[in-house]
Write a protein that holds these residues in place. Sequence first.
Motif, PDB file in Angstrom:
ATOM      1  N   LEU A 426       0.330  56.795  69.153  1.00  0.00           N
ATOM      2  CA  LEU A 426       0.674  56.164  69.292  1.00  0.00           C
ATOM      3  C   LEU A 426      -0.582  54.622  69.533  1.00  0.00           C
ATOM      4  O   LEU A 426      -1.156  54.722  69.906  1.00  0.00           O
ATOM      5  N   PRO A 427       0.320  53.122  69.446  1.00  0.00           N
ATOM      6  CA  PRO A 427      -0.463  51.797  69.387  1.00  0.00           C
ATOM      7  C   PRO A 427      -1.138  52.049  71.153  1.00  0.00           C
ATOM      8  O   PRO A 427      -0.639  52.471  71.887  1.00  0.00           O
ATOM      9  N   GLU A 428      -1.743  51.177  70.840  1.00  0.00           N
ATOM     10  CA  GLU A 428      -2.305  50.712  72.431  1.00  0.00           C
ATOM     11  C   GLU A 428      -1.480  49.860  72.827  1.00  0.00           C
ATOM     12  O   GLU A 428      -1.391  48.690  72.148  1.00  0.00           O
ATOM     13  N   LEU A 429      -1.764  50.039  74.326  1.00  0.00           N
ATOM     14  CA  LEU A 429      -0.067  48.751  74.975  1.00  0.00           C
ATOM     15  C   LEU A 429      -1.559  47.741  75.513  1.00  0.00           C
ATOM     16  O   LEU A 429      -1.725  47.928  75.682  1.00  0.00           O
ATOM     17  N   ASN A 430      -0.607  46.791  75.223  1.00  0.00           N
ATOM     18  CA  ASN A 430      -0.790  45.777  75.555  1.00  0.00           C
ATOM     19  C   ASN A 430      -0.071  44.443  76.842  1.00  0.00           C
ATOM     20  O   ASN A 430       0.945  44.219  75.879  1.00  0.00           O
ATOM     21  N   PRO A 431      -0.110  45.038  78.175  1.00  0.00           N
ATOM     22  CA  PRO A 431       1.545  43.845  78.588  1.00  0.00           C
ATOM     23  C   PRO A 431       1.583  43.177  78.320  1.00  0.00           C
ATOM     24  O   PRO A 431       2.539  42.265  78.044  1.00  0.00           O
ATOM     25  N   LYS A 432       0.734  41.791  78.072  1.00  0.00           N
ATOM     26  CA  LYS A 432       0.411  40.668  77.892  1.00  0.00           C
ATOM     27  C   LYS A 432       1.498  40.670  76.460  1.00  0.00           C
ATOM     28  O   LYS A 432       2.156  39.266  76.388  1.00  0.00           O
ATOM     29  N   VAL A 433       0.931  41.107  75.638  1.00  0.00           N
ATOM     30  CA  VAL A 433       1.277  41.207  74.203  1.00  0.00           C
ATOM     31  C   VAL A 433       2.525  41.340  73.891  1.00  0.00           C
ATOM     32  O   VAL A 433       3.787  41.062  73.672  1.00  0.00           O
ATOM     33  N   ASP A 434       2.823  42.974  74.673  1.00  0.00           N
ATOM     34  CA  ASP A 434       3.635  43.626  74.065  1.00  0.00           C
ATOM     35  C   ASP A 434       5.164  42.908  75.058  1.00  0.00           C
ATOM     36  O   ASP A 434       6.334  42.704  74.702  1.00  0.00           O
ATOM     37  N   LYS A 435       4.712  42.230  76.190  1.00  0.00           N
ATOM     38  CA  LYS A 435       6.076  42.083  76.978  1.00  0.00           C
ATOM     39  C   LYS A 435       7.125  40.955  76.744  1.00  0.00           C
ATOM     40  O   LYS A 435       7.970  40.471  76.911  1.00  0.00           O
ATOM     41  N   GLN A 436       6.504  40.483  74.990  1.00  0.00           N
ATOM     42  CA  GLN A 436       6.793  38.897  74.883  1.00  0.00           C
ATOM     43  C   GLN A 436       7.477  39.061  73.786  1.00  0.00           C
ATOM     44  O   GLN A 436       8.617  38.446  72.950  1.00  0.00           O
ATOM     45  N   LYS A 437       7.862  40.944  73.060  1.00  0.00           N
ATOM     46  CA  LYS A 437       8.316  41.478  72.496  1.00  0.00           C
ATOM     47  C   LYS A 437      10.045  41.968  72.707  1.00  0.00           C
ATOM     48  O   LYS A 437       9.791  42.833  74.063  1.00  0.00           O
ATOM     49  N   SER A 438      10.850  42.473  71.840  1.00  0.00           N
ATOM     50  CA  SER A 438      11.775  43.237  72.565  1.00  0.00           C
ATOM     51  C   SER A 438      12.077  44.537  72.783  1.00  0.00           C
ATOM     52  O   SER A 438      11.154  44.654  71.620  1.00  0.00           O
ATOM     53  N   TYR A 439      12.559  45.511  73.192  1.00  0.00           N
ATOM     54  CA  TYR A 439      12.475  46.496  72.419  1.00  0.00           C
ATOM     55  C   TYR A 439      12.882  47.151  71.204  1.00  0.00           C
ATOM     56  O   TYR A 439      13.545  46.712  70.440  1.00  0.00           O
ATOM     57  N   ASP A 440      11.963  48.282  70.880  1.00  0.00           N
ATOM     58  CA  ASP A 440      12.103  48.190  69.836  1.00  0.00           C
ATOM     59  C   ASP A 440      13.264  49.280  69.165  1.00  0.00           C
ATOM     60  O   ASP A 440      13.444  50.634  70.011  1.00  0.00           O
ATOM     61  N   THR A 441      14.042  48.444  68.647  1.00  0.00           N
ATOM     62  CA  THR A 441      16.051  49.574  68.622  1.00  0.00           C
ATOM     63  C   THR A 441      15.789  49.580  66.888  1.00  0.00           C
ATOM     64  O   THR A 441      17.003  49.464  66.581  1.00  0.00           O
ATOM     65  N   SER A 442      14.537  49.384  66.174  1.00  0.00           N
ATOM     66  CA  SER A 442      14.623  49.759  65.114  1.00  0.00           C
ATOM     67  C   SER A 442      14.780  51.433  64.393  1.00  0.00           C
ATOM     68  O   SER A 442      14.869  52.409  65.601  1.00  0.00           O
ATOM     69  N   GLN A 443      15.982  51.730  63.257  1.00  0.00           N
ATOM     70  CA  GLN A 443      15.986  53.446  63.556  1.00  0.00           C
ATOM     71  C   GLN A 443      14.959  53.742  62.386  1.00  0.00           C
ATOM     72  O   GLN A 443      13.911  52.862  61.821  1.00  0.00           O
ATOM     73  N   TYR A 444      14.061  54.772  62.549  1.00  0.00           N
ATOM     74  CA  TYR A 444      12.996  55.114  62.151  1.00  0.00           C
ATOM     75  C   TYR A 444      13.018  55.550  60.994  1.00  0.00           C
ATOM     76  O   TYR A 444      11.151  55.040  60.490  1.00  0.00           O
ATOM     77  N   ASP A 445      13.318  55.369  60.013  1.00  0.00           N
ATOM     78  CA  ASP A 445      13.243  55.504  58.552  1.00  0.00           C
ATOM     79  C   ASP A 445      14.121  54.264  58.051  1.00  0.00           C
ATOM     80  O   ASP A 445      14.273  53.812  57.280  1.00  0.00           O
ATOM     81  N   ALA A 446      13.477  53.285  59.321  1.00  0.00           N
ATOM     82  CA  ALA A 446      14.190  51.390  58.531  1.00  0.00           C
ATOM     83  C   ALA A 446      13.862  51.167  57.237  1.00  0.00           C
ATOM     84  O   ALA A 446      12.152  51.972  56.867  1.00  0.00           O
ATOM     85  N   ARG A 447      14.862  50.840  55.915  1.00  0.00           N
ATOM     86  CA  ARG A 447      14.044  50.943  54.807  1.00  0.00           C
ATOM     87  C   ARG A 447      13.097  49.488  54.788  1.00  0.00           C
ATOM     88  O   ARG A 447      13.481  48.218  54.478  1.00  0.00           O
ATOM     89  N   GLY A 448      12.136  49.432  53.311  1.00  0.00           N
ATOM     90  CA  GLY A 448      11.211  48.328  53.520  1.00  0.00           C
ATOM     91  C   GLY A 448      11.809  48.023  51.930  1.00  0.00           C
ATOM     92  O   GLY A 448      13.250  48.582  51.689  1.00  0.00           O
ATOM     93  N   ASP A 449      10.735  47.327  51.357  1.00  0.00           N
ATOM     94  CA  ASP A 449      10.886  47.037  49.934  1.00  0.00           C
ATOM     95  C   ASP A 449      11.096  48.230  48.829  1.00  0.00           C
ATOM     96  O   ASP A 449      10.047  49.193  49.895  1.00  0.00           O
ATOM     97  N   ARG A 450      12.122  47.940  48.508  1.00  0.00           N
ATOM     98  CA  ARG A 450      12.044  49.284  47.283  1.00  0.00           C
ATOM     99  C   ARG A 450      12.614  48.630  45.804  1.00  0.00           C
ATOM    100  O   ARG A 450      13.169  47.204  46.071  1.00  0.00           O
ATOM    101  N   PRO A 451      11.627  48.782  44.882  1.00  0.00           N
ATOM    102  CA  PRO A 451      12.656  47.982  43.742  1.00  0.00           C
ATOM    103  C   PRO A 451      13.545  48.230  43.387  1.00  0.00           C
ATOM    104  O   PRO A 451      14.693  48.796  44.104  1.00  0.00           O
ATOM    105  N   PRO A 452      14.111  47.134  42.254  1.00  0.00           N
ATOM    106  CA  PRO A 452      15.786  47.026  41.754  1.00  0.00           C
ATOM    107  C   PRO A 452      16.300  48.165  41.619  1.00  0.00           C
ATOM    108  O   PRO A 452      15.349  49.098  41.111  1.00  0.00           O
ATOM    109  N   PRO A 453      17.613  48.646  41.937  1.00  0.00           N
ATOM    110  CA  PRO A 453      17.973  50.016  40.676  1.00  0.00           C
ATOM    111  C   PRO A 453      18.165  49.981  40.619  1.00  0.00           C
ATOM    112  O   PRO A 453      17.771  49.485  39.021  1.00  0.00           O
ATOM    113  N   MET A 454      17.788  51.390  40.090  1.00  0.00           N
ATOM    114  CA  MET A 454      18.145  51.790  38.886  1.00  0.00           C
ATOM    115  C   MET A 454      19.094  52.171  37.760  1.00  0.00           C
ATOM    116  O   MET A 454      19.731  51.978  38.183  1.00  0.00           O
TER     117      MET A 454
END
Length: 504
Positions: A426-454
Amino acid sequence: MSSSNDHYNDNTVEQRRQHLVLIGGGHAHVQVIKALNHASRPKYLDVTLIDMTKTPTYSGMVPGAVAGIYQPNETQILLEPLARWAGIRFVHGKVLDVEVNSKYVQLRDMEAEEGSASLIQIPFDVVSIDIGSASRGLDHIPGAREYTIPTRPISDLVKRIKQETEALQKRPTTSQQHQQQQSPVKVVVVGAGAAGIELSMSIRRRWAPIVGHDNIHITVLDAGEELLPNESIANRQALRQCLQERNIAVKHETKVQRVEGDCLLLESGDTLPFTHCLWAAGAASHSLASTLQTHGLSITEHGWIRVNQYLQSLSHPYVFAAGDCSSIELPNGPNPPKAGVFAVRAGPILIENLTKYLKQAEHNQQPSSSSLTPYQPQSDFMKLLTCGDGKALGFRFGIPIYGKWVFELKDTIDRSFMDLFKKENLPELNPKVDKQKSYDTSQYDARGDRPPPMDAKDGAALLQRTDDDVDFQQAWNVIRDMADDDTYREAVLKHIAVYRPEMA
């Protein structure tokens, strides 16, 4: 999926305090807890979590725990540390009633000292319910509760299997010959859905080395004519082969009339003896649902909380529900089935809609569903069945995938979800920083970069491999690319011999 949710306006001179109550620490709610931490939510929003257990079990890892692959604690989410980190009040209690019209929850405080008042009333502005389900037929089939091991609650299942394992280990096992002379272990699994099938394979893996591979007999009872009838022919054939290789018998069109201490009485009039009976007959509604219905909350005839595409009660818009306790009524298409994947995927949508609804209510607006985010469940999703021996069987796009690499894929998916809630992560919470962000509503396995299709032909060949040398990450990329690109998916499927478009 990411969101650009706006935070509440905290500049108002006098803010009316709001109270969100979360009933149950299910797969969707743990994501809500993490998102609505004290640094991210408005100062005037109080959040309370109520659960009977401090350590709910993640269902995706239960078959692995039954097989002995995972230790019980690896399958548990620790609610108290998570709630403490988030600045959310955690109440260890049993909810007795939810007065949805007067807006309060009545519960029994399980931490109350003996002799003190244990009944508590907690008011709410918005309540969200994620309490899972019960075992179907357990209280309607005579003897089922007394003489079987039910799959729900799942935390109790893991404990019961551990106890039975320890009892079997106490039997003399000085030699293989001695094992064979012992009375056989006869396991009957009532229910041939995914849970019952996984349980049968996992039990064999756990108990066969203890009692002898030839001394354990496992039978799965199926009320229907075919295992997993909604799957493709190729998938059903692969499943039958998995069970045959593990000497697991299946009896179709078999229904239980009564359970006695050492046998099942079937509706056909036959009896089926057992030493252990596991009850995996499917999901039934939680007992709390019938109580909610007396207050006018909309409930289906089977006891599920009726919610719309926004996970919002059809009768009380300030009541939300997710997971197995609810039935999502979509404007187009059938209601999603009871499956853990839908509870997990509902988490980010629930975060968005709870926060949007509360924001509208905070501004004294009449909350409107039109501003909420619809939940669009997958019409097809990857189903992964643990085989108990370090391998898994998967279904996707109408084709089976099988092997060690499939279990490695499942293990990675499950662990990545669990890692989100571990205290050390669990990350350290900083109210001043986190208050400026939107709620995290990404799926837990949101896809990052991956190579071109095989290459499609190479991708098809990779998915059909069952040897231990398959790189599961490469195979996973092929599956993801197929999900993202219809043209690529069809190109891959054309090179898979078992694929039949009309059955996908």
